[in-house]
Design a protein around this motif. Structure first.
Motif, PDB file in Angstrom:
ATOM      1  N   MET A   1       0.812  -1.195   0.000  1.00  0.00           N
ATOM      2  CA  MET A   1       0.000   0.000   0.000  1.00  0.00           C
ATOM      3  C   MET A   1       0.862   1.269   0.000  1.00  0.00           C
ATOM      4  O   MET A   1       0.373   2.313  -0.389  1.00  0.00           O
ATOM      5  N   ASN A   2       2.124   1.172   0.387  1.00  0.00           N
ATOM      6  CA  ASN A   2       2.958   2.377   0.446  1.00  0.00           C
ATOM      7  C   ASN A   2       3.076   3.062  -0.909  1.00  0.00           C
ATOM      8  O   ASN A   2       2.957   4.281  -0.999  1.00  0.00           O
ATOM      9  N   GLY A   3       3.301   2.291  -1.960  1.00  0.00           N
ATOM     10  CA  GLY A   3       3.418   2.865  -3.293  1.00  0.00           C
ATOM     11  C   GLY A   3       2.102   3.439  -3.782  1.00  0.00           C
ATOM     12  O   GLY A   3       2.067   4.503  -4.412  1.00  0.00           O
ATOM     13  N   ASP A   5      -0.326   4.591  -1.857  1.00  0.00           N
ATOM     14  CA  ASP A   5      -0.561   5.809  -1.072  1.00  0.00           C
ATOM     15  C   ASP A   5       0.257   6.977  -1.614  1.00  0.00           C
ATOM     16  O   ASP A   5      -0.242   8.103  -1.710  1.00  0.00           O
ATOM     17  N   ALA A   6       1.496   6.727  -1.991  1.00  0.00           N
ATOM     18  CA  ALA A   6       2.357   7.787  -2.507  1.00  0.00           C
ATOM     19  C   ALA A   6       1.809   8.372  -3.808  1.00  0.00           C
ATOM     20  O   ALA A   6       1.765   9.594  -3.977  1.00  0.00           O
ATOM     21  N   TRP A  15      -5.887   9.540   0.090  1.00  0.00           N
ATOM     22  CA  TRP A  15      -5.163   8.281   0.287  1.00  0.00           C
ATOM     23  C   TRP A  15      -5.724   7.495   1.460  1.00  0.00           C
ATOM     24  O   TRP A  15      -5.676   6.273   1.467  1.00  0.00           O
ATOM     25  N   GLU A  19      -6.794   3.631   1.262  1.00  0.00           N
ATOM     26  CA  GLU A  19      -6.223   2.682   2.227  1.00  0.00           C
ATOM     27  C   GLU A  19      -7.340   1.935   2.960  1.00  0.00           C
ATOM     28  O   GLU A  19      -7.303   0.712   3.116  1.00  0.00           O
TER      29      GLU A  19
END
Length: 72
Positions: A1-3, A5-6, A15, A19
């Motif tokens: 999810m980090n990518g 969200d970015a 975001w 998420e």
């Protein structure tokens, strides 16, 4: 999810909603399950991500985000 969200943040998306939707989708059966599947196919490593995402690039709720208005 980090990518994800970015990219969502860079494009002015909410975001937190993305998420939340992804994690809710992962638990839709009552048990938290992975959102990804991986396999080795010959000499290729393949990955698949399945999550519901509804995003927009202009108009709707995105137009109320001041940071989006000022940068796009």
């Amino acid at each position: 999810m980090n990518g994800i969200d970015a990219v969502a943040l860079a494009l002015g998306q909410d975001w937190r909603a993305i998420e939340s939707a992804a994690h809710s989708y992962a638990a839709i059966s009552g048990k938290y399950k992975p959102m990804t599947k991986y396999q080795i196919d010959g000499d290729m490593f393949r990955g698949q991500l399945e999550i519901p995402i509804s995003v927009g690039t202009k108009g709707g709720a995105i137009s109320t985000n001041p940071s989006y208005i000022n940068t796009h």
